[in-house]
Scaffold this motif. Sequence first.
Motif, PDB file in Angstrom:
ATOM      1  N   ALA A 137       0.847  -1.187   0.000  1.00  0.00           N
ATOM      2  CA  ALA A 137       0.000   0.000   0.000  1.00  0.00           C
ATOM      3  C   ALA A 137       0.884   1.239   0.000  1.00  0.00           C
ATOM      4  O   ALA A 137       2.057   1.180   0.385  1.00  0.00           O
ATOM      5  CB  ALA A 137      -0.927   0.013   1.204  1.00  0.00           C
ATOM      6  N   VAL A 138       0.303   2.353  -0.449  1.00  0.00           N
ATOM      7  CA  VAL A 138       1.035   3.619  -0.504  1.00  0.00           C
ATOM      8  C   VAL A 138       0.139   4.722   0.041  1.00  0.00           C
ATOM      9  O   VAL A 138      -1.069   4.752  -0.228  1.00  0.00           O
ATOM     10  CB  VAL A 138       1.475   3.982  -1.939  1.00  0.00           C
ATOM     11  CG1 VAL A 138       2.286   5.275  -1.941  1.00  0.00           C
ATOM     12  CG2 VAL A 138       2.274   2.847  -2.564  1.00  0.00           C
ATOM     13  N   VAL A 139       0.737   5.629   0.811  1.00  0.00           N
ATOM     14  CA  VAL A 139       0.032   6.814   1.291  1.00  0.00           C
ATOM     15  C   VAL A 139       0.761   8.052   0.778  1.00  0.00           C
ATOM     16  O   VAL A 139       1.962   8.211   1.005  1.00  0.00           O
ATOM     17  CB  VAL A 139      -0.031   6.855   2.832  1.00  0.00           C
ATOM     18  CG1 VAL A 139      -0.656   8.169   3.301  1.00  0.00           C
ATOM     19  CG2 VAL A 139      -0.801   5.657   3.365  1.00  0.00           C
ATOM     20  N   HIS A 140       0.049   8.908   0.081  1.00  0.00           N
ATOM     21  CA  HIS A 140       0.606  10.172  -0.389  1.00  0.00           C
ATOM     22  C   HIS A 140       0.228  11.244   0.618  1.00  0.00           C
ATOM     23  O   HIS A 140      -0.912  11.710   0.662  1.00  0.00           O
ATOM     24  CB  HIS A 140       0.056  10.522  -1.769  1.00  0.00           C
ATOM     25  CG  HIS A 140       0.707  11.720  -2.408  1.00  0.00           C
ATOM     26  ND1 HIS A 140       0.555  12.998  -1.895  1.00  0.00           N
ATOM     27  CD2 HIS A 140       1.501  11.848  -3.507  1.00  0.00           C
ATOM     28  CE1 HIS A 140       1.220  13.860  -2.655  1.00  0.00           C
ATOM     29  NE2 HIS A 140       1.810  13.188  -3.645  1.00  0.00           N
ATOM     30  N   ALA A 141       1.191  11.615   1.462  1.00  0.00           N
ATOM     31  CA  ALA A 141       0.954  12.609   2.517  1.00  0.00           C
ATOM     32  C   ALA A 141       1.777  13.862   2.294  1.00  0.00           C
ATOM     33  O   ALA A 141       2.079  14.595   3.234  1.00  0.00           O
ATOM     34  CB  ALA A 141       1.278  11.998   3.885  1.00  0.00           C
ATOM     35  N   MET A 142       2.140  14.110   1.043  1.00  0.00           N
ATOM     36  CA  MET A 142       2.910  15.304   0.723  1.00  0.00           C
ATOM     37  C   MET A 142       1.971  16.471   0.420  1.00  0.00           C
ATOM     38  O   MET A 142       0.926  16.288  -0.187  1.00  0.00           O
ATOM     39  CB  MET A 142       3.795  15.062  -0.498  1.00  0.00           C
ATOM     40  CG  MET A 142       4.980  14.177  -0.208  1.00  0.00           C
ATOM     41  SD  MET A 142       6.041  14.049  -1.653  1.00  0.00           S
ATOM     42  CE  MET A 142       7.613  13.801  -0.865  1.00  0.00           C
ATOM     43  N   GLY A 143       2.384  17.634   0.817  1.00  0.00           N
ATOM     44  CA  GLY A 143       1.597  18.813   0.524  1.00  0.00           C
ATOM     45  C   GLY A 143       2.232  20.030   1.162  1.00  0.00           C
ATOM     46  O   GLY A 143       3.147  19.918   1.980  1.00  0.00           O
ATOM     47  N   LEU A 144       1.767  21.186   0.783  1.00  0.00           N
ATOM     48  CA  LEU A 144       2.205  22.422   1.421  1.00  0.00           C
ATOM     49  C   LEU A 144       1.074  23.430   1.325  1.00  0.00           C
ATOM     50  O   LEU A 144       0.286  23.407   0.387  1.00  0.00           O
ATOM     51  CB  LEU A 144       3.485  22.971   0.798  1.00  0.00           C
ATOM     52  CG  LEU A 144       3.446  23.652  -0.575  1.00  0.00           C
ATOM     53  CD1 LEU A 144       4.773  24.357  -0.817  1.00  0.00           C
ATOM     54  CD2 LEU A 144       3.193  22.659  -1.694  1.00  0.00           C
ATOM     55  N   LEU A 145       0.989  24.281   2.321  1.00  0.00           N
ATOM     56  CA  LEU A 145      -0.104  25.245   2.378  1.00  0.00           C
ATOM     57  C   LEU A 145       0.183  26.475   1.537  1.00  0.00           C
ATOM     58  O   LEU A 145      -0.659  26.924   0.769  1.00  0.00           O
ATOM     59  CB  LEU A 145      -0.367  25.647   3.828  1.00  0.00           C
ATOM     60  CG  LEU A 145      -1.532  26.603   4.076  1.00  0.00           C
ATOM     61  CD1 LEU A 145      -2.810  26.108   3.418  1.00  0.00           C
ATOM     62  CD2 LEU A 145      -1.742  26.794   5.562  1.00  0.00           C
ATOM     63  N   PHE A 146       1.381  27.022   1.651  1.00  0.00           N
ATOM     64  CA  PHE A 146       1.747  28.211   0.886  1.00  0.00           C
ATOM     65  C   PHE A 146       2.925  27.872  -0.016  1.00  0.00           C
ATOM     66  O   PHE A 146       4.046  27.653   0.461  1.00  0.00           O
ATOM     67  CB  PHE A 146       2.126  29.360   1.831  1.00  0.00           C
ATOM     68  CG  PHE A 146       1.019  29.756   2.766  1.00  0.00           C
ATOM     69  CD1 PHE A 146      -0.098  30.430   2.284  1.00  0.00           C
ATOM     70  CD2 PHE A 146       1.083  29.452   4.108  1.00  0.00           C
ATOM     71  CE1 PHE A 146      -1.127  30.791   3.148  1.00  0.00           C
ATOM     72  CE2 PHE A 146       0.068  29.809   4.973  1.00  0.00           C
ATOM     73  CZ  PHE A 146      -1.048  30.476   4.487  1.00  0.00           C
TER      74      PHE A 146
END
Length: 328
Positions: free
Chosen positions: A142-151
């Motif tokens: 399984a894979v979880v994509h937990a990348m992100g940024l607010l600004f």
Amino acid sequence: RPPGGRLSRKRMGVHHSPLAAATLALAALAAICLLVLPQGPRSLRLSRTGGTVVRRNVGVRSGRVSASAAAGKKLLVLGGSGFVGRQVCKNAVEKGYAVTSLSRRGENPDPSDPLLKQVKWVKGNALDEMTMRGLVEEKYDAVVHAMGLLFDIKSGMPKMNLIVSGSRSEPDDSSTYDNITRRTAEILLDQLSKNRNRNQPTPVAFISAAEAGWPQMSGGSTVENAAPDWLKRYLGAKRAVEAMMDSNPSIRPIVFRPSLIWNWGKLDVLPIIPIFNLANALGVPFVDKTVRVETLAKAIVEGIDNDSVSGVQRFPQIENLGAGALTS
């Protein structure tokens, strides 16, 4: 894949939805001025028809996966050092997963935590196709994509990430919403397609945002039209990933759409948690109830464990999954 048809469907550690002061003001005004009926969100299946994402109501079978069910399985977490990612890593280790995290630093965010000590911390760039190919070829369950940024770097407020980012990271020149959210997911999905599991689709969990569903909510489009450009680009990247997951038959897509994500240590969001929860309780259809990071992380691990879970999960489903009680 669950009955009822096919689902048609960092570095940066922040994953609460980007409703800044302007959007909050609009939401508060709407709570007073709009006469709306409460909309009970349901688990949703996305289907893609003619390039348009169409939402269909769908339930999930009841059932709970025991901790032993994950024993011996391998989980890849993109952005495992972030606010949500590290909690996912901890919960997955508790369930018996062998967890690998990919981040640009490749560092354990809390070396004193006994669960995080069991995670394999890999330093690398998810935008690098060779790096992603090497990881995916290790055949994760399984894979979880937990990348992100607010600004992002184009928002005009990149240094704000030092306050709101769980990993306290500051964007570099490549840190745009399109790169960090959409492009990393595109590379991941492409590699999963090339190394697909012929027996069953690979569960992939993606952390989107409640506001990605605004176009389907009463008043949502009005709020988004008045939102700042950076917020529109943020949501555009989230929706692009949802659409890519929809069209990829090699995965079982699970799209989590939380509103503000918090715990008692997230002092930057605590003051506005009551505003969101009150607006949701009053029935404002484009404001979802907030979600604790511990609940979201448990829901993500439960979702990838259970073959009956797919599609969009809003706050009622997140809460049910986080409690280990799937809706039927």
